[in-house]
Design a protein around this motif. Structure first.
Motif, PDB file in Angstrom:
ATOM      1  N   MET A 272      83.847 116.980 -36.420  1.00 35.70           N
ATOM      2  CA  MET A 272      82.447 116.868 -36.853  1.00 35.70           C
ATOM      3  C   MET A 272      81.529 117.412 -35.756  1.00 35.70           C
ATOM      4  SD  MET A 272      80.358 115.961 -39.275  1.00 35.70           S
ATOM      5  CE  MET A 272      80.859 114.636 -40.376  1.00 35.70           C
ATOM      6  N   HIS A 276      78.527 120.160 -35.950  1.00 32.53           N
ATOM      7  CA  HIS A 276      77.178 119.949 -35.414  1.00 32.53           C
ATOM      8  C   HIS A 276      76.823 121.005 -34.365  1.00 32.53           C
ATOM      9  CE1 HIS A 276      76.279 115.493 -36.601  1.00 32.53           C
ATOM     10  NE2 HIS A 276      76.784 116.182 -37.594  1.00 32.53           N
ATOM     11  N   GLU A 483      61.555 106.304 -36.289  1.00 29.82           N
ATOM     12  CA  GLU A 483      62.472 106.743 -37.346  1.00 29.82           C
ATOM     13  C   GLU A 483      61.805 107.752 -38.292  1.00 29.82           C
ATOM     14  OE1 GLU A 483      63.211 102.826 -38.695  1.00 29.82           O
ATOM     15  OE2 GLU A 483      65.083 102.621 -37.567  1.00 29.82           O
ATOM     16  N   ASP A 484      60.508 107.949 -38.124  1.00 28.58           N
ATOM     17  CA  ASP A 484      59.780 108.925 -38.943  1.00 28.58           C
ATOM     18  C   ASP A 484      60.187 110.339 -38.495  1.00 28.58           C
ATOM     19  OD1 ASP A 484      57.948 110.676 -40.041  1.00 28.58           O
ATOM     20  OD2 ASP A 484      56.201 109.429 -39.598  1.00 28.58           O
ATOM     21  N   TYR A 516      66.916 106.057 -35.028  1.00 27.75           N
ATOM     22  CA  TYR A 516      67.614 105.433 -36.164  1.00 27.75           C
ATOM     23  C   TYR A 516      68.953 104.902 -35.675  1.00 27.75           C
ATOM     24  CZ  TYR A 516      70.374 105.194 -40.470  1.00 27.75           C
ATOM     25  OH  TYR A 516      71.191 104.774 -41.490  1.00 27.75           O
ATOM     26  N   PRO A 520      75.479 107.322 -38.009  1.00 26.97           N
ATOM     27  CA  PRO A 520      75.596 108.490 -37.134  1.00 26.97           C
ATOM     28  C   PRO A 520      74.438 109.472 -37.315  1.00 26.97           C
ATOM     29  CG  PRO A 520      77.593 108.159 -38.450  1.00 26.97           C
ATOM     30  CD  PRO A 520      76.567 107.239 -38.994  1.00 26.97           C
ATOM     31  N   SER A 522      72.770 112.882 -38.117  1.00 30.11           N
ATOM     32  CA  SER A 522      73.175 113.905 -39.092  1.00 30.11           C
ATOM     33  C   SER A 522      72.858 115.299 -38.559  1.00 30.11           C
ATOM     34  CB  SER A 522      72.464 113.682 -40.427  1.00 30.11           C
ATOM     35  OG  SER A 522      71.107 114.028 -40.313  1.00 30.11           O
ATOM     36  N   ALA A 523      73.564 116.287 -39.084  1.00 33.18           N
ATOM     37  CA  ALA A 523      73.337 117.673 -38.653  1.00 33.18           C
ATOM     38  C   ALA A 523      71.900 118.133 -38.950  1.00 33.18           C
ATOM     39  CB  ALA A 523      74.359 118.597 -39.308  1.00 33.18           C
ATOM     40  N   PRO A 524      71.356 117.845 -40.135  1.00 31.82           N
ATOM     41  CA  PRO A 524      69.969 118.284 -40.366  1.00 31.82           C
ATOM     42  C   PRO A 524      68.974 117.666 -39.388  1.00 31.82           C
ATOM     43  CG  PRO A 524      71.007 117.626 -42.432  1.00 31.82           C
ATOM     44  CD  PRO A 524      71.952 117.250 -41.332  1.00 31.82           C
TER      45      PRO A 524
ATOM     46  N   MET B   9      77.901 118.412 -45.064  1.00 38.80           N
ATOM     47  CA  MET B   9      78.565 118.199 -43.778  1.00 38.80           C
ATOM     48  C   MET B   9      78.674 116.718 -43.459  1.00 38.80           C
ATOM     49  SD  MET B   9      77.901 119.829 -40.042  1.00 38.80           S
ATOM     50  CE  MET B   9      78.747 121.356 -40.399  1.00 38.80           C
ATOM     51  N   ASP B  10      77.567 115.994 -43.560  1.00 40.97           N
ATOM     52  CA  ASP B  10      77.661 114.572 -43.234  1.00 40.97           C
ATOM     53  C   ASP B  10      76.840 113.678 -44.174  1.00 40.97           C
ATOM     54  OD1 ASP B  10      75.211 115.449 -42.115  1.00 40.97           O
ATOM     55  OD2 ASP B  10      76.007 115.394 -40.079  1.00 40.97           O
ATOM     56  N   ASP B  13      69.890 113.234 -47.345  1.00 42.09           N
ATOM     57  CA  ASP B  13      68.655 112.458 -47.215  1.00 42.09           C
ATOM     58  C   ASP B  13      67.785 112.691 -48.431  1.00 42.09           C
ATOM     59  OD1 ASP B  13      69.574 111.710 -44.754  1.00 42.09           O
ATOM     60  OD2 ASP B  13      67.816 112.393 -43.633  1.00 42.09           O
ATOM     61  N   GLU B  15      63.844 112.106 -49.535  1.00 43.60           N
ATOM     62  CA  GLU B  15      62.510 111.728 -49.065  1.00 43.60           C
ATOM     63  C   GLU B  15      61.535 111.774 -50.214  1.00 43.60           C
ATOM     64  OE1 GLU B  15      62.276 114.424 -45.470  1.00 43.60           O
ATOM     65  OE2 GLU B  15      60.738 112.982 -44.968  1.00 43.60           O
ATOM     66  N   ASP B  43      71.561 103.850 -46.980  1.00 40.72           N
ATOM     67  CA  ASP B  43      70.680 103.124 -46.062  1.00 40.72           C
ATOM     68  C   ASP B  43      69.272 103.713 -46.187  1.00 40.72           C
ATOM     69  OD1 ASP B  43      69.922 101.307 -44.124  1.00 40.72           O
ATOM     70  OD2 ASP B  43      70.614 102.528 -42.438  1.00 40.72           O
ATOM     71  N   VAL B  45      66.446 105.095 -43.845  1.00 43.37           N
ATOM     72  CA  VAL B  45      66.237 105.538 -42.458  1.00 43.37           C
ATOM     73  C   VAL B  45      64.816 105.205 -42.011  1.00 43.37           C
ATOM     74  CG1 VAL B  45      66.148 107.557 -40.929  1.00 43.37           C
ATOM     75  CG2 VAL B  45      67.917 107.395 -42.675  1.00 43.37           C
ATOM     76  N   PHE B  46      63.873 105.373 -42.917  1.00 45.20           N
ATOM     77  CA  PHE B  46      62.462 105.231 -42.531  1.00 45.20           C
ATOM     78  C   PHE B  46      61.642 104.814 -43.745  1.00 45.20           C
ATOM     79  CE2 PHE B  46      58.305 107.439 -42.592  1.00 45.20           C
ATOM     80  CZ  PHE B  46      57.683 106.720 -41.592  1.00 45.20           C
ATOM     81  N   GLN B  48      57.382 103.711 -44.618  1.00 49.38           N
ATOM     82  CA  GLN B  48      56.021 103.454 -44.141  1.00 49.38           C
ATOM     83  C   GLN B  48      55.168 103.146 -45.363  1.00 49.38           C
ATOM     84  OE1 GLN B  48      54.101 106.955 -42.613  1.00 49.38           O
ATOM     85  NE2 GLN B  48      52.385 105.836 -41.738  1.00 49.38           N
ATOM     86  N   ARG B  55      56.071 105.738 -48.229  1.00 55.11           N
ATOM     87  CA  ARG B  55      56.666 107.022 -47.848  1.00 55.11           C
ATOM     88  C   ARG B  55      58.025 106.673 -47.267  1.00 55.11           C
ATOM     89  NH1 ARG B  55      55.500 109.499 -42.379  1.00 55.11           N
ATOM     90  NH2 ARG B  55      56.756 111.375 -42.397  1.00 55.11           N
ATOM     91  N   ARG B  57      62.407 107.496 -46.594  1.00 58.05           N
ATOM     92  CA  ARG B  57      63.557 108.409 -46.512  1.00 58.05           C
ATOM     93  C   ARG B  57      64.833 107.592 -46.597  1.00 58.05           C
ATOM     94  NH1 ARG B  57      66.049 111.557 -41.897  1.00 58.05           N
ATOM     95  NH2 ARG B  57      64.543 110.514 -40.574  1.00 58.05           N
ATOM     96  N   ARG B  59      69.114 107.565 -47.017  1.00 57.67           N
ATOM     97  CA  ARG B  59      70.251 108.402 -46.595  1.00 57.67           C
ATOM     98  C   ARG B  59      71.547 107.893 -47.218  1.00 57.67           C
ATOM     99  NH1 ARG B  59      71.011 109.962 -40.473  1.00 57.67           N
ATOM    100  NH2 ARG B  59      69.296 111.307 -41.138  1.00 57.67           N
ATOM    101  N   TYR B  61      75.540 108.606 -46.621  1.00 60.66           N
ATOM    102  CA  TYR B  61      76.590 109.307 -45.854  1.00 60.66           C
ATOM    103  C   TYR B  61      77.697 109.725 -46.813  1.00 60.66           C
ATOM    104  CZ  TYR B  61      74.445 108.202 -41.421  1.00 60.66           C
ATOM    105  OH  TYR B  61      73.568 108.149 -40.356  1.00 60.66           O
ATOM    106  N   HIS B  63      80.116 112.008 -45.538  1.00 59.14           N
ATOM    107  CA  HIS B  63      81.224 112.047 -44.584  1.00 59.14           C
ATOM    108  C   HIS B  63      80.775 111.423 -43.280  1.00 59.14           C
ATOM    109  CE1 HIS B  63      82.271 115.722 -47.097  1.00 59.14           C
ATOM    110  NE2 HIS B  63      83.317 114.946 -47.235  1.00 59.14           N
ATOM    111  N   ARG B  64      81.389 110.330 -42.898  1.00 56.88           N
ATOM    112  CA  ARG B  64      81.131 109.768 -41.571  1.00 56.88           C
ATOM    113  C   ARG B  64      82.171 110.325 -40.595  1.00 56.88           C
ATOM    114  NH1 ARG B  64      78.168 104.813 -40.437  1.00 56.88           N
ATOM    115  NH2 ARG B  64      76.943 104.259 -42.282  1.00 56.88           N
TER     116      ARG B  64
END
Lengths: 607, 79
Positions: A272, A276, A483-484, A516, A520, A522-524, B9-10, B13, B15, B43, B45-46, B48, B55, B57, B59, B61, B63-64
C-alpha cells in the motif's frame, strides 16, 4: 521562418491565443494575430493574403459554435488552403476528438502548453513525459560549510560535543553491536542476488530482544504482521510494471528552486505504501519518508522478510525497504528515519546499504520524547552519526520534542548539540525546526496574531547561529490541522509557502488526514496537500511573506534561550546527566527521559 | 465487490451538505448513506453543523493496509 496565423473565431475572447502567439514568437516563428470578431470569410481572406504554414483558431464552445467551426473548415477546403496548410483549433472545452470530428487537424483544450502546439506545427509527436519528468535528485546539504556564526554558542557546543565523544567512544550497546555486525557481515549484493547472507543471523539473533529472537529461532511473527502470499507479490510486480509505463512526475515548484517537498508514508503495508508513494510522486512530492511502527523503536533488533502490518507504521526489514526503494522514481529522495529507538545505528546501516538518501537522528528527541534511555540513545546516536557519514547519508535533526511541551529554545539547543557533534564527526546534518502551534506557543500566546512570526523567528535564529541546511517539519503546520479537508490543505500550503519564502531547503508536509484518527491515511488525502502546496507556490512565485518586527524579537529570545540552555548543560558536566536533569526539556515541560534500553550500555573495556 | 470498487486504492470519501437539525443527526445520516451504498467499514471524517445543515465528509475503507488488494490481483486485466 515558418509563418503562423492566429485568429480568434470569437466576438471577444482572445487571451489564450495571445499567449500562444507570444510563445510561438519567442520560439522563433513569424506570427500574425488577427483581432477578434472577424467573420469566417474575413479570416479566410486574411489567410489567403498571409500564406501561413499553420492557421490556429480559438473559440469558446457554446450554442451554434460547432456549426461555425465546421463552416470554417468547409471554406478553407473550398479555397484550396488545406493542401499546404494545417488548421488547429483551441479553447475551453475543445477536445481533440471533437476537433477531428469537425475536420480540424488538431484540437487544443484548457492547459495546452506551447510545446504541444509546436509539436503540432512541426509534425512531431508530443511527449508530455519529457516535459513533466525533468526532476533530478538534489543533495540538500550542497553549498553549506557548517560554519558557526555565533561564537558563544559555537564554543559551548564544542565543549559539550567533546565530552559526548569522550564518553561515547568508550561505550557500546546491543544496538551498536548489531549495527557493527550488519555493517561488516550483511552483504546487500549477495542478499539481492539471493545468495544468502552466510552465518549472519547466527551471530545476529543473540544480540536481539525476545520478538526478533523468536522470529529467527522459530519463525514466530509479531501478532499484527503477516507475510505476503506469492500471488500478492506477483500482483505487485505486475501493477508496478503497468504503472511505471504511464508514470511521470510533476514539479510543485514554480519560479523558486526550492524548497523540496517531502511527505511521509507508513500505512503498515509496504505494498500500500508503494501505491501511496507513486501517487505522491505523480502529484509532485520530491521525497518520501519511511515511518516505522512505534513498537519497532522499542524492540532490540530488526525482523526480516516481506511483512505487512495491520497498524500504522511499516516494519523495517531488508525486504520491505528494498522493494520500496526499487519502486521509487529516479528523482525521488528517500529518507529512512532512525531517530528514536533501540535500532538507530543499525537502521542507518541498513538504510545506507539499501540506498536511502537521507536519515533522521536526534539523541535528545529520542531520549526525551520517544522513550529511549538517554545513555543508550547517546551511545547509539553517536555511532549512528558515524554510520551516516560512512554511507554518505545526510540526516535531519528533528525537534519534535516541542510537541510534548519542550520550549523551542531547549529543543534547538539539543538539535545544535547533535548537529555540532555531526559536524565534528564529518557528517552532514540538516536542521529541522518545527513549524507548529506547539504547547509552548499555545500556553504563551505566541501565535495569537499570526502563524508567521514565531515560525520565521526559528529560521532567522538558526541562520544566525550555523550555516546549515534547513528543513522545517515535521509536518509543517503541526497542531494547526483539523479534520476539515479544505482547512487542512490550506494550513499546510500556507506553512509550506512561508517556508518557501524564507528560502529553506525542504519541507515535510502532512496529508489532509493529519488530524483524522479514525483510520489510515488515504491516498487522495496525500494528493490534497500536494495540490494545495503547488497552488500556493504558484501564487507566491518569487514574492514573499513579510513577518512583522516581532519575528526578530522572537529570534533574539530564541538565540538567548539556546545559549543559556547550553550553559546549563555545561554546568551539569555530563551530557547524559543533563538530559536526565531536564536541561534540554524537563518533566514539567513534558519531557520524560525514556527507559527503553536502560542499563544496556556497556563500557568497551568490560565486554 | 463490484469491478469498479476493486479499483479503489484505499478509501471512498463522500462529501456533501445534508439538510438536518444537528451534527449528530448529520453523522447518523452519513453513515446510513454509506451503508446504503453497500459499504461496511464506514466512518465520518469531518462534520461541521451550521444553520442550514451539516457539511460532512464520510469515508468508506475499501482496502485497509494489510488487506488483500483487488487492484493488485486485477493488475494485467483490462480495466
Amino acid at each position: 521562418m515558418r509563418k503562423i496565423l492566429l485568429a480568434p473565431l470569437d466576438p471577444v475572447h482572445d487571451i489564450g491565443l495571445k499567449m500562444i502567439a507570444r510563445g510561438l514568437f519567442d520560439a522563433g516563428y513569424e506570427t500574425h494575430l488577427l483581432p477578434p470578431d472577424l467573420t469566417t470569410e474575413e479570416i479566410i481572406e486574411q489567410t489567403l493574403q498571409f500564406h501561413p504554414a499553420v492557421l490556429l483558431l480559438s473559440r469558446t464552445l457554446g450554442y451554434g459554435v460547432a456549426e461555425n467551426l465546421a463552416r470554417m473548415v468547409d471554406l478553407a477546403d473550398a479555397a484550396g488552403l488545406r493542401d499546404h496548410m494545417k488548421i488547429g483549433v483551441g479553447g475551453m472545452a475543445i477536445r481533440s476528438e471533437l476537433a477531428a470530428e469537425l475536420g480540424f487537424d488538431a484540437g487544443f483544450g484548457q492547459g495546452t502548453s506551447i510545446e504541444q502546439v509546436i509539436c503540432f506545427i512541426e509534425g512531431t509527436e508530443y511527449n508530455p513525459e519529457v516535459q513533466r519528468s525533468g526532476k533530478t535528485k538534489r543533495n540538500l546539504t550542497d553549498g553549506y560549510d557548517y560554519a558557526w556564526r555565533h561564537a558563544g554558542i559555537a564554543a559551548k557546543v564544542d565543549r559539550i560535543t567533546d565530552q559526548i565523544i569522550d564518553w561515547a567512544v568508550q561505550r557500546t550497546s546491543p544496538g551498536v553491536e548489531r549495527a557493527k555486525l550488519r555493517d561488516a557481515a550483511w552483504d546487500v549484493d549477495l542478499w539481492r542476488a539471493r545468495m544468502g547472507v552466510g552465518d549472519f543471523y547466527k551471530h545476529y539473533a543473540p544480540l536481539c530482544g525476545e520478538l526478533p529472537m523468536n522470529f529467527y529461532g522459530g519463525g514466530q511473527l509479531h501478532p499484527k504482521t503477516r507475510r505476503f502470499s506469492q500471488q500478492e507479490v506477483d500482483g505487485l510486480e505486475q501493477y508496478l510494471t503497468e504503472t511505471k509505463l504511464r508514470m511521470s512526475v510533476q514539479s510543485l515548484r514554480h519560479k523558486r528552486p526550492g524548497p523540496l517537498v517531502f511527505n511521509q508514508y507508513g500505512t503498515g503495508c509496504p505494498f500500500m505504501d508503494i501505491g501511496h508513494i507513486l501517487a505522491s510522486e505523480a502529484w509532485g512530492a520530491d521525497g518520501v519518508i519511511h515511518f516505522d511502527p512505534s513498537w519497532g523503536a522499542r524492540t532490540e533488533g530488526l525482523l526480516d522478510g516481506f511483512l505487512t502490518h495491520q497498524e500504522d507504521g511499516t516494519v523495517i526489514t531488508p525486504a520491505n525497504l528494498n522493494r520500496i526503494q526499487r519502486a521509487l522514481e529516479p528523482s525521488t529522495l528517500w529518507q529512512v528515519r532512525a531517530h528514536r529507538g533501540l535500532n538507530t545505528p543499525e537502521t542507518v546501516v541498513l538504510a545506507g546499504k539499501i540506498g536511502a538518501d537521507l536519515s533522521k537522528i536526534n539523541i535528545c528527541y529520542g531520549s526525551l520524547a520517544a522513550g529511549t534511555d538517554p545513555a543508550r540513545m547517546t551511545v547509539d546516536g553517536y555511532h549512528a552519526i558515524l554510520y551516516a557519514k560512512q554511507y554518505g547519508m545526510p540526516f535531519d535533526v528533528v525537534t519534535n520534542e516541542e510537541l510534548s511541551g519542550v520550549p523551542a529554545h531547549k529543543a534547538f539547543a539539543g538539535m545544535l548539540i547533535v548537529a555540532g557533534l555531526a559536524r565534528k564527526l564529518g557528517a552532514r546534518p540538516i536542521l529541522q525546526p518545527l513549524f507548529a502551534c506547539s504547547p509552548e506557543v499555545m500556553v504563551n500566546g505566541l501565535m495569537e496574531d499570526n502563524y508567521i512570526d514565531f515560525n520565521a523567528a526559528k529560521v532567522i535564529a538558526l541562520r544566525s547561529i550555523l550555516n546549515a541546511p534547513l528543513w522545517p517539519g515535521a509536518p509543517v503546520g503541526f497542531l494547526t490541522h483539523t479534520e476539515d479537508r479544505v482547512q487542512s490543505a490550506m494550513t499546510t500550503s500556507l506553512h509550506a509557502c512561508l517556508a518557501a519564502t524564507l528560502n529553506v531547503d525542504a519541507v515535510s508536509i502532512a496529508s489532509t488526514d493529519e488530524a483524522y484518527s479514525g483510520g489510515p491515511i488515504s491516498a487522495p488525502a496525500k494528493i490534497d496537500t500536494l495540490r494545495a502546496v503547488q497552488e500556493g507556490f504558484r501564487f507566491f512565485g518569487r514574492a514573499g511573506i513579510a513577518p512583522t518586527d516581532q519575528a526578530q524579537v522572537f529570534a533574539d529570545q530564541l538565540v538567548d534561550g539556546i545559549e543559556k540552555t547550553l550553559t546549563q548543560v555545561l554546568a551539569c558536566g555530563d551530557f547524559v546527566a543533563a538530559l536526565h536533569a531536564g536541561c534540554l526539556g524537563s518533566r514539567e515541560e513534558g519531557a520524560h527521559p525514556g527507559r527503553a534500553g536502560k542499563d544496556s550500555v556497556k563500557s568497551k573495556t568490560t565486554i | 465487490m463490484s469491478q469498479s470498487l476493486e479499483k479503489v486504492m484505499d478509501a471512498v470519501d463522500v462529501e456533501t451538505l445534508l439538510v438536518c437539525d444537528s451534527e449528530a443527526e448529520g453523522r447518523s445520516l452519513m453513515l446510513d448513506i454509506l451503508k446504503g451504498f453497500g459499504f461496511t467499514d464506514v466512518d465520518v471524517v469531518f462534520a461541521q453543523f451550521e444553520g442550514p445543515g451539516v457539511r460532512i465528509r464520510g469515508r468508506a475503507y475499501v482496502h485497509r493496509p494489510a488487506d488483500k488488494y483487488h487492484w493488485l490481483q486485477q493488475a494485467g486485466k483490462a480495466g
